[in-house]
Design a protein around this motif. Structure first.
Motif, PDB file in Angstrom:
ATOM      1  N   THR A 165      10.541   1.278  -9.649  1.00 25.86           N
ATOM      2  CA  THR A 165      11.560   1.238 -10.700  1.00 25.86           C
ATOM      3  C   THR A 165      10.542   1.238 -12.175  1.00 25.86           C
ATOM      4  O   THR A 165       9.346   0.804 -12.136  1.00 25.86           O
ATOM      5  CB  THR A 165      12.226  -0.251 -10.885  1.00 25.86           C
ATOM      6  N   VAL A 166      11.090   2.000 -13.238  1.00 27.43           N
ATOM      7  CA  VAL A 166      10.231   2.070 -14.186  1.00 27.43           C
ATOM      8  C   VAL A 166      11.030   1.542 -15.310  1.00 27.43           C
ATOM      9  O   VAL A 166      12.181   1.791 -15.610  1.00 27.43           O
ATOM     10  CB  VAL A 166      10.259   3.723 -14.643  1.00 27.43           C
ATOM     11  N   ARG A 167      10.377   0.573 -16.106  1.00 29.86           N
ATOM     12  CA  ARG A 167      10.914  -0.057 -17.220  1.00 29.86           C
ATOM     13  C   ARG A 167      11.040   0.564 -18.481  1.00 29.86           C
ATOM     14  O   ARG A 167      11.737   0.547 -19.295  1.00 29.86           O
ATOM     15  CB  ARG A 167      10.149  -1.504 -17.605  1.00 29.86           C
ATOM     16  N   ASP A 168       9.782   1.270 -18.773  1.00 35.09           N
ATOM     17  CA  ASP A 168       9.559   1.911 -20.118  1.00 35.09           C
ATOM     18  C   ASP A 168       8.304   2.919 -20.011  1.00 35.09           C
ATOM     19  O   ASP A 168       7.713   2.903 -18.922  1.00 35.09           O
ATOM     20  CB  ASP A 168       9.025   0.843 -21.265  1.00 35.09           C
ATOM     21  N   PRO A 169       7.828   3.433 -20.903  1.00 36.29           N
ATOM     22  CA  PRO A 169       6.872   4.550 -21.023  1.00 36.29           C
ATOM     23  C   PRO A 169       5.342   3.575 -20.468  1.00 36.29           C
ATOM     24  O   PRO A 169       4.538   4.590 -20.002  1.00 36.29           O
ATOM     25  CB  PRO A 169       6.429   4.945 -22.239  1.00 36.29           C
ATOM     26  N   ASP A 170       5.298   2.265 -20.352  1.00 37.39           N
ATOM     27  CA  ASP A 170       3.948   1.693 -20.089  1.00 37.39           C
ATOM     28  C   ASP A 170       4.138   0.771 -18.970  1.00 37.39           C
ATOM     29  O   ASP A 170       3.168  -0.127 -18.771  1.00 37.39           O
ATOM     30  CB  ASP A 170       3.367   1.189 -21.520  1.00 37.39           C
ATOM     31  N   HIS A 171       5.361   0.369 -18.508  1.00 40.36           N
ATOM     32  CA  HIS A 171       5.464  -0.245 -17.402  1.00 40.36           C
ATOM     33  C   HIS A 171       6.243   0.143 -16.042  1.00 40.36           C
ATOM     34  O   HIS A 171       7.256   0.581 -16.359  1.00 40.36           O
ATOM     35  CB  HIS A 171       6.079  -1.512 -17.981  1.00 40.36           C
ATOM     36  N   TRP A 172       5.793  -0.281 -14.833  1.00 45.83           N
ATOM     37  CA  TRP A 172       6.556   0.126 -13.637  1.00 45.83           C
ATOM     38  C   TRP A 172       6.128  -0.776 -12.585  1.00 45.83           C
ATOM     39  O   TRP A 172       5.434  -1.538 -12.504  1.00 45.83           O
ATOM     40  CB  TRP A 172       6.503   1.753 -13.384  1.00 45.83           C
ATOM     41  N   ARG A 173       7.079  -0.542 -11.487  1.00 50.14           N
ATOM     42  CA  ARG A 173       7.121  -1.802 -10.405  1.00 50.14           C
ATOM     43  C   ARG A 173       7.187  -1.282  -9.018  1.00 50.14           C
ATOM     44  O   ARG A 173       8.160  -0.130  -9.069  1.00 50.14           O
ATOM     45  CB  ARG A 173       7.931  -2.849 -10.682  1.00 50.14           C
ATOM     46  N   THR A 174       6.561  -1.394  -8.036  1.00 54.20           N
ATOM     47  CA  THR A 174       6.871  -1.095  -6.968  1.00 54.20           C
ATOM     48  C   THR A 174       7.192  -2.600  -6.014  1.00 54.20           C
ATOM     49  O   THR A 174       6.243  -3.509  -6.334  1.00 54.20           O
ATOM     50  CB  THR A 174       5.590  -0.531  -5.961  1.00 54.20           C
ATOM     51  N   VAL A 175       8.159  -2.583  -5.306  1.00 52.85           N
ATOM     52  CA  VAL A 175       8.301  -3.626  -4.272  1.00 52.85           C
ATOM     53  C   VAL A 175       8.628  -3.081  -2.810  1.00 52.85           C
ATOM     54  O   VAL A 175       9.240  -2.523  -2.646  1.00 52.85           O
ATOM     55  CB  VAL A 175       9.405  -4.314  -4.556  1.00 52.85           C
ATOM     56  N   TRP A 176       7.520  -3.452  -1.987  1.00 48.89           N
ATOM     57  CA  TRP A 176       7.442  -2.972  -0.702  1.00 48.89           C
ATOM     58  C   TRP A 176       8.009  -4.074   0.355  1.00 48.89           C
ATOM     59  O   TRP A 176       7.295  -5.132   0.169  1.00 48.89           O
ATOM     60  CB  TRP A 176       6.090  -2.366   0.009  1.00 48.89           C
ATOM     61  N   HIS A 177       8.833  -3.846   1.074  1.00 50.46           N
ATOM     62  CA  HIS A 177       9.391  -4.898   2.149  1.00 50.46           C
ATOM     63  C   HIS A 177       8.826  -4.158   3.493  1.00 50.46           C
ATOM     64  O   HIS A 177       9.249  -2.978   3.781  1.00 50.46           O
ATOM     65  CB  HIS A 177      11.082  -4.923   2.175  1.00 50.46           C
ATOM     66  N   VAL A 178       8.082  -4.824   4.309  1.00 53.84           N
ATOM     67  CA  VAL A 178       7.580  -4.401   5.489  1.00 53.84           C
ATOM     68  C   VAL A 178       8.207  -5.467   6.546  1.00 53.84           C
ATOM     69  O   VAL A 178       8.118  -6.600   6.676  1.00 53.84           O
ATOM     70  CB  VAL A 178       6.053  -4.503   5.391  1.00 53.84           C
ATOM     71  N   ARG A 179       9.018  -4.535   7.586  1.00 54.14           N
ATOM     72  CA  ARG A 179       9.409  -5.476   8.576  1.00 54.14           C
ATOM     73  C   ARG A 179       9.192  -4.874   9.906  1.00 54.14           C
ATOM     74  O   ARG A 179       9.291  -3.674  10.058  1.00 54.14           O
ATOM     75  CB  ARG A 179      11.052  -5.422   8.278  1.00 54.14           C
ATOM     76  N   GLY A 180       9.116  -5.584  10.869  1.00 54.41           N
ATOM     77  CA  GLY A 180       9.027  -5.072  12.145  1.00 54.41           C
ATOM     78  C   GLY A 180       8.344  -6.005  13.227  1.00 54.41           C
ATOM     79  O   GLY A 180       8.064  -7.308  12.684  1.00 54.41           O
ATOM     80  N   PRO A 181       8.128  -5.882  14.389  1.00 58.53           N
ATOM     81  CA  PRO A 181       7.780  -6.791  15.328  1.00 58.53           C
ATOM     82  C   PRO A 181       6.225  -7.436  14.903  1.00 58.53           C
ATOM     83  O   PRO A 181       6.121  -8.588  15.258  1.00 58.53           O
ATOM     84  CB  PRO A 181       7.587  -6.002  16.785  1.00 58.53           C
ATOM     85  N   ALA A 182       5.462  -6.763  14.063  1.00 59.97           N
ATOM     86  CA  ALA A 182       4.209  -7.191  13.890  1.00 59.97           C
ATOM     87  C   ALA A 182       3.982  -7.943  12.350  1.00 59.97           C
ATOM     88  O   ALA A 182       3.116  -8.527  11.860  1.00 59.97           O
ATOM     89  CB  ALA A 182       3.291  -6.247  13.958  1.00 59.97           C
ATOM     90  N   LYS A 183       5.316  -7.693  11.387  1.00 57.83           N
ATOM     91  CA  LYS A 183       4.884  -8.007  10.159  1.00 57.83           C
ATOM     92  C   LYS A 183       6.430  -8.397   9.665  1.00 57.83           C
ATOM     93  O   LYS A 183       7.467  -7.693   9.767  1.00 57.83           O
ATOM     94  CB  LYS A 183       4.630  -6.649   9.284  1.00 57.83           C
ATOM     95  N   ASP A 184       6.358  -9.083   8.563  1.00 56.15           N
ATOM     96  CA  ASP A 184       7.493  -9.288   7.529  1.00 56.15           C
ATOM     97  C   ASP A 184       6.966  -9.945   6.459  1.00 56.15           C
ATOM     98  O   ASP A 184       6.654 -10.980   5.982  1.00 56.15           O
ATOM     99  CB  ASP A 184       8.162 -10.697   8.328  1.00 56.15           C
ATOM    100  N   LEU A 185       6.753  -8.725   5.319  1.00 57.58           N
ATOM    101  CA  LEU A 185       5.916  -8.943   4.243  1.00 57.58           C
ATOM    102  C   LEU A 185       6.867  -8.543   3.276  1.00 57.58           C
ATOM    103  O   LEU A 185       7.775  -7.597   3.354  1.00 57.58           O
ATOM    104  CB  LEU A 185       4.824  -8.270   4.293  1.00 57.58           C
ATOM    105  N   VAL A 186       6.329  -8.938   1.754  1.00 56.51           N
ATOM    106  CA  VAL A 186       6.970  -8.322   0.477  1.00 56.51           C
ATOM    107  C   VAL A 186       5.719  -8.483  -0.348  1.00 56.51           C
ATOM    108  O   VAL A 186       5.069  -9.391  -0.655  1.00 56.51           O
ATOM    109  CB  VAL A 186       7.976  -9.241  -0.044  1.00 56.51           C
ATOM    110  N   LEU A 187       5.634  -7.011  -0.683  1.00 51.21           N
ATOM    111  CA  LEU A 187       4.525  -6.753  -1.753  1.00 51.21           C
ATOM    112  C   LEU A 187       5.033  -6.395  -2.845  1.00 51.21           C
ATOM    113  O   LEU A 187       5.726  -5.267  -2.994  1.00 51.21           O
ATOM    114  CB  LEU A 187       3.513  -5.673  -1.141  1.00 51.21           C
ATOM    115  N   ARG A 188       4.842  -7.221  -4.086  1.00 54.99           N
ATOM    116  CA  ARG A 188       5.558  -6.773  -5.312  1.00 54.99           C
ATOM    117  C   ARG A 188       4.153  -6.293  -6.259  1.00 54.99           C
ATOM    118  O   ARG A 188       3.186  -7.092  -6.542  1.00 54.99           O
ATOM    119  CB  ARG A 188       6.216  -7.709  -5.940  1.00 54.99           C
ATOM    120  N   THR A 189       4.236  -5.224  -6.780  1.00 48.17           N
ATOM    121  CA  THR A 189       3.164  -4.685  -7.564  1.00 48.17           C
ATOM    122  C   THR A 189       3.734  -4.404  -9.052  1.00 48.17           C
ATOM    123  O   THR A 189       4.477  -3.432  -9.146  1.00 48.17           O
ATOM    124  CB  THR A 189       2.409  -3.543  -7.057  1.00 48.17           C
ATOM    125  N   ASP A 190       3.028  -5.052 -10.240  1.00 48.30           N
ATOM    126  CA  ASP A 190       3.449  -4.394 -11.190  1.00 48.30           C
ATOM    127  C   ASP A 190       2.089  -3.935 -12.164  1.00 48.30           C
ATOM    128  O   ASP A 190       1.010  -4.158 -12.030  1.00 48.30           O
ATOM    129  CB  ASP A 190       3.730  -5.666 -12.280  1.00 48.30           C
TER     130      ASP A 190
END
Length: 163
Positions: free
Chosen positions: A133-158
């Motif tokens: 997601t892009v907020r403005d010309p200078d800020h964006w974010r990624t949110v990765w949800h990782v699911r499966g038998p080996a992982k259950d993670l949330v990675l949020r990057t600004d």
């Protein structure tokens, strides 16, 4: 698989501006340059949390793409370690990008023309689903949800553009 999202009035649950994502007609032009990075990592199964802080630099390449080089410090269970990764963002149709791992393997596509994009990446038996997601010309974010038998993670990057 790409699922390009509709406009929304949220920035991870928070309102901003007029309540819409900021459209990006050319993702490579938008990303070029240096960004401050702050990432949280949550293991939903075990309850552990970690943090990454550092920088990402997108450098123009001869093929018209960008080299993404991220470096910083990752803290997990109280232990700080240096961390880095490299990706390649290749030009795609209509201002989009084809994101690849450093060795050339496909990762995901990226279309920010609406200011929001969802991409999936299967990895062995796990599924990575990323929302950009892009907020403005200078800020964006990624949110990765990782699911499966080996992982259950949330990675949020600004990301915040550096001057």
């Amino acid at each position: 698989m790409r699922v390009n999202g509709s406009r929304s009035n949220r920035w991870d649950g928070e309102r901003y501006g007029m309540g819409e994502f900021w459209p990006v007609p050319d993702v490579l032009a938008y990303l070029a340059g240096r960004w401050r990075v702050a990432r949280s990592v949550r293991d939903l199964a075990g309850g552990e949390q970690g943090e990454f802080s550092g920088t990402t630099v997108f450098t123009a390449q001869e093929d018209g793409g960008l080299l993404h080089q991220e470096s910083g410090t990752f803290v997990w269970q109280g232990v700080a370690r240096p961390a880095e990764r490299t990706l390649r963002f290749l030009p795609g149709p209509g201002g989009t990008a084809d994101v690849r791992f450093a060795d050339g393997r496909p990762f995901h596509d990226l279309d920010l023309t609406s200011g929001r994009h969802v991409a999936d990446h299967p990895c062995a038996a796990d599924l990575y689903r990323g929302e950009f997601t892009v907020r403005d010309p200078d800020h964006w974010r990624t949110v990765w949800h990782v699911r499966g038998p080996a992982k259950d993670l949330v990675l949020r990057t600004d990301y915040a553009r550096e001057a």
